[in-house]
Write a protein that holds these residues in place. Sequence first.
Motif, short mmCIF file in Angstrom:
data_model
loop_
_atom_site.label_atom_id
_atom_site.label_comp_id
_atom_site.label_asym_id
_atom_site.label_seq_id
_atom_site.Cartn_x
_atom_site.Cartn_y
_atom_site.Cartn_z
N ASP A 45 19.47 -6.60 -7.93
CA ASP A 45 18.66 -7.79 -6.86
C ASP A 45 17.30 -7.32 -6.11
N GLN A 46 17.54 -6.06 -5.53
CA GLN A 46 17.07 -5.32 -4.57
C GLN A 46 15.33 -5.24 -5.35
N ALA A 47 15.97 -5.34 -6.94
CA ALA A 47 14.78 -4.32 -7.66
C ALA A 47 13.77 -5.42 -7.95
N VAL A 48 14.65 -6.60 -8.35
CA VAL A 48 13.46 -7.66 -8.41
C VAL A 48 13.38 -7.80 -7.55
N LEU B 194 4.68 6.70 -2.59
CA LEU B 194 5.96 6.19 -3.18
C LEU B 194 5.76 6.19 -5.02
N ASP B 195 7.06 6.43 -5.42
CA ASP B 195 6.59 6.17 -6.96
C ASP B 195 7.65 5.16 -6.93
N SER B 196 6.61 3.72 -7.84
CA SER B 196 7.86 2.28 -8.07
C SER B 196 8.87 2.57 -8.68
N ALA B 197 8.24 3.52 -9.79
CA ALA B 197 9.74 3.46 -10.58
C ALA B 197 10.63 3.79 -10.94
N LYS B 198 10.26 5.26 -10.24
CA LYS B 198 11.86 6.02 -9.21
C LYS B 198 11.82 5.36 -8.47
N PHE B 199 11.55 4.25 -7.62
CA PHE B 199 12.30 3.51 -5.90
C PHE B 199 13.20 2.53 -7.22
N ARG C 179 0.47 -1.33 0.04
CA ARG C 179 -0.20 -0.26 -0.27
C ARG C 179 0.67 1.16 -0.29
N CYS C 180 2.05 0.92 0.29
CA CYS C 180 2.88 2.35 0.57
C CYS C 180 3.18 2.70 -0.90
N PHE C 181 3.16 1.80 -1.97
CA PHE C 181 2.94 2.20 -3.24
C PHE C 181 1.75 2.59 -4.23
N ASN C 182 0.78 1.89 -3.92
CA ASN C 182 -0.86 2.06 -4.53
C ASN C 182 -0.91 3.42 -4.33
#
Length: 216
Positions: A104-107, A92-97, A80-83
């Motif tokens: 590996d963190q992005a995965v 929070l913007d998931s793409a920017k994050f 829900r932090c990214f929804n």
Amino acid sequence: MPNAISSLGSDMCVDEVALKEVLAPLDPASGHIIEQVRDLSAIRRDLDVVGSLLLRLEKEDFDVEVEEAIWWSALLRYGRCFNESKTRASGLDSAKFIASLHFDQAVVHSGMLNLRNHHLAHAGSPAVTMERSKFVLVVKEDHFQPGAKHNRAGGWKREVYSDFREVATAANAFALVQCEKRFARLEPLLMRADVQSALFERARWLSEVEAELGLA
């Protein structure tokens, strides 16, 4: 000599409504910025809880049902932090994050969001099969009984909890940067003596009301 804000003390605070009323005449956009800071602060609180839950899963042993409940709770809070939400001023913007993460963190981040979005929030979606319930036919002495066998969260290796917690910590730091950027616009206004005096009066009034109601 201390200013009005430094005189508030640790047990006094200014509510959101008062802050908006005081700052609105000085900056019409301040109300929206306050809402953004509020929501980003709530997101950071969620991520704090996610980190604590995942650490417990790493360090402690639980019954299967309890482990699963803790896992899903962490996953829900993280997701829900990214929804996107019509009732939230900022998330929070998931793409920017993802752009700020190692591969590996992005995965891990993308995997957790997919699991949350396609299974937990929208159960039954074919996009995720790792937590799919399977049909079973239980053979009794005199009849057949249909049922379902569920994959469980306890099947995760503890390294997954550790990796997920690392990403949640990075998300918290990312949210802090976003929060500080927005709050920086309010800081010059909060340094004004007239603003501080007005906020002090509202904080004192609120503290008195709470004391009378026994809420302090």
